[in-house]
Each structure stands twice: as C-alpha cells, then as structure tokens.
Design a protein around this motif. Structure first.
Motif, short mmCIF file in Angstrom:
data_model
loop_
_atom_site.label_atom_id
_atom_site.label_comp_id
_atom_site.label_asym_id
_atom_site.label_seq_id
_atom_site.Cartn_x
_atom_site.Cartn_y
_atom_site.Cartn_z
N LEU A 1 0.84 -1.19 0.00
CA LEU A 1 0.00 0.00 0.00
C LEU A 1 0.88 1.25 0.00
N PRO A 2 0.55 2.20 -0.83
CA PRO A 2 1.39 3.42 -0.89
C PRO A 2 1.29 4.24 0.40
N GLU A 3 2.39 4.81 0.82
CA GLU A 3 2.40 5.64 2.02
C GLU A 3 1.78 7.00 1.73
N LYS A 4 1.08 7.49 2.72
CA LYS A 4 0.45 8.79 2.55
C LYS A 4 1.51 9.88 2.50
N PRO A 5 1.50 10.70 1.45
CA PRO A 5 2.52 11.75 1.35
C PRO A 5 2.34 12.84 2.41
N ASP A 6 3.43 13.34 2.87
CA ASP A 6 3.41 14.40 3.89
C ASP A 6 3.27 15.75 3.19
N THR A 7 2.07 16.04 2.78
CA THR A 7 1.82 17.28 2.04
C THR A 7 0.36 17.65 2.17
N ASP B 1 -0.94 19.33 -0.51
CA ASP B 1 -1.27 19.55 -1.91
C ASP B 1 -2.41 18.61 -2.31
N GLU B 2 -3.57 19.17 -2.68
CA GLU B 2 -4.76 18.37 -2.97
C GLU B 2 -4.55 17.43 -4.15
N SER B 3 -3.82 17.90 -5.17
CA SER B 3 -3.61 17.06 -6.35
C SER B 3 -2.77 15.83 -6.01
N ILE B 4 -1.75 16.02 -5.16
CA ILE B 4 -0.91 14.89 -4.75
C ILE B 4 -1.71 13.92 -3.87
N LEU B 5 -2.50 14.48 -2.95
CA LEU B 5 -3.32 13.64 -2.08
C LEU B 5 -4.38 12.88 -2.87
N LYS B 6 -4.93 13.56 -3.88
CA LYS B 6 -5.93 12.90 -4.71
C LYS B 6 -5.31 11.73 -5.46
N LYS B 7 -4.10 11.93 -5.99
CA LYS B 7 -3.41 10.85 -6.69
C LYS B 7 -3.11 9.69 -5.73
N TRP B 8 -2.70 10.03 -4.49
CA TRP B 8 -2.42 8.98 -3.50
C TRP B 8 -3.68 8.17 -3.17
N LYS B 9 -4.81 8.86 -3.06
CA LYS B 9 -6.07 8.17 -2.75
C LYS B 9 -6.44 7.18 -3.86
N TRP B 10 -6.23 7.60 -5.11
CA TRP B 10 -6.53 6.70 -6.22
C TRP B 10 -5.58 5.50 -6.22
N GLU B 11 -4.31 5.76 -5.92
CA GLU B 11 -3.35 4.67 -5.86
C GLU B 11 -3.68 3.70 -4.73
N MET B 12 -4.09 4.26 -3.59
CA MET B 12 -4.48 3.42 -2.46
C MET B 12 -5.71 2.58 -2.81
N LYS B 13 -6.69 3.21 -3.43
CA LYS B 13 -7.90 2.49 -3.83
C LYS B 13 -7.58 1.37 -4.82
N SER B 14 -6.70 1.69 -5.78
CA SER B 14 -6.31 0.69 -6.78
C SER B 14 -5.57 -0.47 -6.14
N ALA B 15 -4.67 -0.17 -5.19
CA ALA B 15 -3.90 -1.22 -4.52
C ALA B 15 -4.82 -2.12 -3.69
N LYS B 16 -5.76 -1.52 -2.98
CA LYS B 16 -6.69 -2.32 -2.18
C LYS B 16 -7.58 -3.19 -3.06
#
Length: 696
Positions: free
Chosen positions: A239-245, A247-262
């Motif tokens: 599972l990708p680690e949550k970025p320490d930021t 920035d909404e665009s980076i967090l949005k990308k992380w959420k999609w990556e997390m959803k995809s991994a799960k």
C-alpha cells in the motif's frame, strides 16, 4: 438468499421434530387405540425418518404440509432466524491456523467469520449502496467443500431430485428458485425426459484421476509464491504511504493509488482462495484410482459437473491436473492427435494452422517438449509460454514418454483430446438458416484451410493490434446478442491489457472504431443469422407483452422456461442488519425475455448436440467428456469422435426445428399473430460430414 434458506432449514427441523414427538406421544398415551391406526402412524414415522436419512427433504416437506402440524413461516421470519444463526456463528466459530511467524510455538487462533459492511459504487456516482457481508476470514488451506467427486459411479437420474449422489441432495436442474422451471420439468412425462437422463448418466460415468506429475509442479509453483503459469501472486501489493503534504492534487493521486492497490489485493485474495479450493480437492483425490463427476443441467439444458471447485469445466489449472482414469494405447492415429493437441494448447495462432501446420509446429519443438517434461521448472520452461500451460505440460509429459518408447503406438495415454467447434454459436445459426455463406465462414462445410481465411474485419487503423485474441470475445458473443457498447468495452479491456495506446481517450477511440467495424463485418457475413435472431426477438416480445414467459421444448424433449420476472423488494430488520429480500412478482420482465431468448435457444441446441454425441460415443465404446462446444475423448478414439459428432449435428438439424418452434408458439398462444419464418438458404447439411475443421 442464504439467511432465508437457513431459516427454512430450521423451520423444517422444527416441523419434523414436532411431527415425530406428537405421533410418539399419542402412541405412549394410548390416544390411538385402533391397531390399524397405530400401524399407520408407525409406518408414517418410519417413512419420514428414512427420507431424512436419504436427504429427501422435498418429500419430507410434502408429508409435513399434508398433516399441517404447524403453519408455514413467512420469508421475513425465516430471514430473522437465519440472521440470528449467522450472528451466533460469527461470535462463536474460531479456527486455528499454523503457528504465526512471530512465535512459532503459538498457534494463530482467530475468528472464522467476520460481519462487515461494504459500499459498492454505482456507475459514475461517488457514493454507492451499502451491503452487509459475512466473510470467511481464514487464510491458507481451509475450505468448506460439501460436494466432492464421487468414488463410486453416480446413481442414475430418474426425476427432478432422483438422484446422482448417494446421500447429498441432488437436483437435475439448476433453477435458481424459479418455480415455473421446476414445475415444467416435473410435469413432463418421464419417457419424454429419458434422453436427457441417459445423457447425464453417460457424462457422470466417465472416470477421472489426478495427474500427479502436473500436480507436483503446481504445488512447487504455489509454495514458492505463485505468479507463474497464470497462478495469482500470493503476495499483496504494497500500500502506498500517505505523502506528507497538503497539496490536494498529490493527495488525490495517492487516494486513487491506495484504492487501486486495495482493489488489486482484494482480487488477489479472491483468486488465492479459488486456487486453494481447487488444490484442496486435487490433494484429497490424488491417491484415488478414479472418481466421478455427477452432472446436472441449467434451465436451457447445458450440462455441468456438480462438484464446483475442481472439474474439467474449470480453468487450465483444473484441466491440467485432471486426466482420464482409464489409459488407452495411442496407436498411430492417437500419436498424431496428441501432437495436434499440443499445438492447439500452445495457441498464439498455432491452433489456427492446418493440421499439417500444427503437426510441423510440434515436430519443430521436440527438444523444447522433452525439456519441459524432464525439467519443467529448472529447464528453459518452454511450456510456460503456452496459452494453456498446465495442459500443455501434461501433453509434453505424455508425448515425451511415447516418443522415447521403442514402440510409441503402444504407450498408454490418459490425456483428454479436445475437439472444439469453430465459432459454434454461428455454426448453429448457419445450420438453422441453411446459410451457405455463413457456413463457409465458420467451417461448417468442407475443408476451408484456416491459413487462407480473408481478413474480413479490415481494421486498418489497428493493424498492429488486430489479432484473434483482440476480437475473439466480441465475435463469439455477437451471436448471443452483445450490444455495441458491450463489444466496445470488451475490445477496450483487451487493448488496456496490452498497453497498446498512451492514454485512455486514445484507447477508447480505438475500441469504438474496432467495435463498429467488427459489428459491420459480422452483419455482412452472417446476414441469415441476424435475420433468425431478429425473428427470435420479435416472437419473444410478442409473448412477453402478454405477460407470459417464453417456453419451448428442445429436440431431446427438455421443457425450457425462461425465468425472467420482475423482482419486488421487502425490507426486513434482523439482529445483524436490515435485509432487502427480493421476491419474484407475477409480472414478466419483457426486455429480458426478448433479449435472452436468442442465446438461450441456441444454448439449448448446443446442449442437445453435446448430449446426443455423448450417448452415441458411449454406445460406440468411447470415453467421453464435454464442455458445451468442446468434446473430449482418448487420442486413439479421436477419429471416431469426429465422425460421431458430425453425424449427430446433421441428425439434429435434419429436424424442422424452427417450424416446430413456431408451431408450439401458435398452439400455446392461438390468439397472437407471429411473424413468418425468415427465408433460408439451400445449404446441404450432409456437407458437414466431410468438413475437417467443423470441430478441430
């Protein structure tokens, strides 16, 4: 619904106990003085007990209902009782896994089940519907397998619930709770259904065993982590680690990556459970000399092996570890067919070469074949490149044994050799319509060399991507009424698997184009088939508009009733959650009745062809197994099978099938006007007897 079925089981148990206790008490209290009455009570009690032991629950239910010892429960009452049982199971059921990795001295004891809620997105909406689910939380080799292969031949079918298994409940038709289907089958005369009974008995009499050498290879791959030969990876995606930021665009990308991994991990877990179930059966049966698969049918008449997890209808893994229990000497024809089988399994276009081309392919890869058999995981692993790797490995082992023998023809072969129809749905349509052009396109008539096929699709914009695999699903499902959107999505998935285009928009556009061109080409090539499909649809629409289900009787005498009715809902509050119970209404689902009729009717005909072939093969002394439009026998008997399956196809379509169908509609609905039969061509069906690639 499972909860309702559990509640129903408890209801029947209570009614049985009430019935037995009352009759016993009456006898003990001397309330029944008449000797004849006492004997009748004892006889009835004994009959109920005997039926319970034999799992004849439907017969028990009839006896209990006739005596009315208790009023029937409502569906919501059954659901509430089933829910309480589930809740108790979740609270009290535990499993013990092997010692955990942190402390090898301590067993890992955990709850066997967990109840949770999941939200399933609907379409493009971000929010979705919440569902309650009870999950089996065990990992590893733990499974519940109620229906296993039989070690003795199945009992012969003689009715709807008579019998197959010796003790487990057995039903000849999978009706999914549709009362009209059950009643239509039960009301049909036994003499009318005898051909179906005989065919299912024939399929169930085939004796199988586990191919231990292939199973050993599978176990080695699985124990080392899977991810080979189409086996799922046993490890989860990190599972990708949550970025320490912030920035909404980076967090949005992380959420999609997390959803995809799960999502990927969830799919892998499901696939791992499936593999474990299959391997659990294989390991349990590997030392048996032979076992059998009882068969039943769906409402259309297609036959299926009853044990679900490991059977020849399954994946390459299943087919690779299964073989006939009886071996037969190859002989010269068998050696030839074994080589052709290897090319068919290797695929990648090789399976569409002429027979001579396939034989040449095998001859050119003998060293690879020997290496695959001798060192399947340590050598160059050529067999792993096959489209069906485990089946390919099984043939490599058998072929190596034969070719190294001083007398290859005398070597025993246990491998089922497949004969598959060439776009079988269109073959049935071409036969119905006596369509010469369509028949030529699907090898229904003689010796059209596959290497000379014209490129009918002309998908020039996708020239580097257009191949059989890209369009196969669309062509195959077009005969069953796939829509343009369905075809587009099928092709889009294939293109995404290949990463053929740089972005989703380009992939979508290419899929749209390919779907349109493919559909146009199919319409031009199979104009007669389309006309028959439209006629089917019009007839079904007329019938369904009268709030009637579409019914017909197959050439083998099986009554078929389309089960599609509008569903009503009822909310029931239980101890676990609020349940939404679906109930069939009296209203026909018009659109589903219309769209499903063409494919269902064709499936009922391919089921007839397979059954007719099975019975004829048994009478000819052949071992037979079948999967819809794929017929199997020993290599030495493959020439005989080819002759029989062609003869039975001609016999089937020598009957006035469409005329009989129209007559049955007009007889059932004399007040309705049906369109005339579509015009048909002048195809001579006897040409099928000489078509080398009809099934190949």
């Amino acid at each position: 619904m499972l909860l309702v079925r559990w509640g129903d089981a408890i209801e029947q148990e209570i009614r049985i106990c009430t019935f037995l206790n009352k009759t016993r008490k009456k006898k003990e209290d001397g309330e029944v003085e008449n000797g004849t009455a006492v004997k009748e009570q004892d006889k009835l009690r004994k009959r109920v007990n005997d039926l319970i032991k034999k799992q004849k629950l439907s017969a028990v239910r009839k006896i209990l209902q006739s005596h009315d010892y208790t009023k029937p429960w409502t569906a919501d009452a059954r659901a509430k009782v089933g829910s309480h049982l589930t809740e108790l199971l979740v609270r009290t059921a535990y499993i013990q896994s092997p010692a955990n990795q942190q402390d090898h001295d301590l067993p890992d004891v955990r709850p066997a089940f967990k109840h949770t809620f999941k939200t399933v997105a609907q379409g493009s909406m971000k929010s979705g519907r919440k569902y309650g689910v009870t999950l089996w939380s065990a990992k590893g080799r733990y499974a519940v397998m109620p229906y296993m292969p039989m070690l003795v031949p199945p009992l012969k079918w003689s009715g709807y619930d008579k019998v197959a298994y010796l003790f487990l409940a057995s039903y000849i038709m999978k009706t999914h709770g549709a009362k009209q289907q059950r009643e239509a089958f039960k009301s049909a005369p036994k003499e009318q259904l005898n051909p179906v009974f005989e065919a299912l008995d024939t399929l169930g009499s085939t004796r199988w065993r586990v191919n231990k050498r292939v199973l050993t290879v599978v176990d080695r791959i699985w124990s080392s982590g899977g991810c080979t030969a189409d086996l799922v990876d046993r490890s989860d995606v990190p599972l990708p680690e949550k970025p320490d930021t912030e920035d909404e665009s980076i967090l949005k990308k992380w959420k999609w990556e997390m959803k995809s991994a799960k999502k990927e991990n969830s799919e892998r877990h499901s696939q791992r459970c499936d593999v474990e179930l299959k391997l659990s059966v294989a390991r349990k049966m590997k030392d048996e000399e032979g076992f059998y698969y009882p068969h039943n049918i769906d409402f259309r008449g297609r036959a299926y092996p009853r044990p679900q997890h490991l059977n020849h209808l399954g994946s390459d893994l299943c087919r690779g570890v299964l073989e006939f229990a009886e071996g037969r000497p190859l002989g010269s024809p068998g050696l030839r067919w074994l080589k052709i089988q290897l090319a068919n399994l290797y695929a990648g276009g090789v399976d569409k070469l002429s027979y001579e081309g396939r034989l040449a392919f095998t001859e050119n890869h003998l060293e690879d074949i020997f290496d695959s058999a001798d060192r399947p995981l340590e050598g160059n692993r050529w067999w792993l490149q096959a489209e069906d790797p485990f089946q390919c490995l099984a043939v490599c082992i058998n072929l190596t044994e034969a070719l190294r023998s001083p007398s290859p023809e005398t070597v025993l072969s246990y491998i089922p050799i497949h004969q598959d129809g060439s776009c079988n749905g269109f073959q049935h349509y071409a036969a119905l319509g006596r369509d010469t052009v369509g028949a030529e396109a699907v090898n229904l008539v003689a010796d059209r060399d596959p290497e000379t096929y014209p490129d009918a699709l002309r998908a020039r914009k996708l020239i580097n991507e257009v191949d059989r695999k890209l369009l196969k699903q669309t062509v195959m499902t077009s005969v069953y009424g796939v829509t343009y959107i369905g075809a587009r999505d099928q092709i889009k998935r294939r293109l995404k698997e290949r990463s053929a285009f740089s972005d989703d928009n380009e992939t979508f556009g290419a899929a749209c184009y390919a779907a349109k061109v493919t559909s146009t080409a199919i319409d031009e090539m199979f104009e007669a088939a389309r006309a028959i499909m439209r006629w089917f649809g019009e007839c079904a629409k007329i019938i369904a508009a009268e709030n009637e289900t579409v019914r017909w009787t197959t050439p083998l005498g099986l009554p078929v009733v389309q089960p599609y009715l509008e569903m009503g809902k009822q909310l029931v509050k239980t101890s676990l959650q609020t349940l939404s119970l679906q109930r069939e209404t009296d209203k026909v689902f018009v659109r589903r009745q219309r769209t499903a009729f063409p494919p269902n009717f064709i499936h009922s005909l391919d089921g007839c062809h397979m059954m007719m072939t099975a019975v004829a093969c048994k009478r000819a002394g052949l071992c037979f197994a079948g999967v819809h439009d794929s017929f199997w026998t020993h290599a030495c008997d493959d020439d005989k099978l080819n002759k029989i399956l062609r003869e039975k196809f001609v016999e089937l379509y020598s009957q006035p099938i469409l005329e009989n169908l129209l007559e049955s509609f007009e007889k059932s609905f004399p007040y309705l006007d049906f369109p005339p039969l579509p015009e048909r061509g002048d195809l001579d069906l006897k040409l099928v007897l000489d078509s080398s690639y009809f099934f190949n």
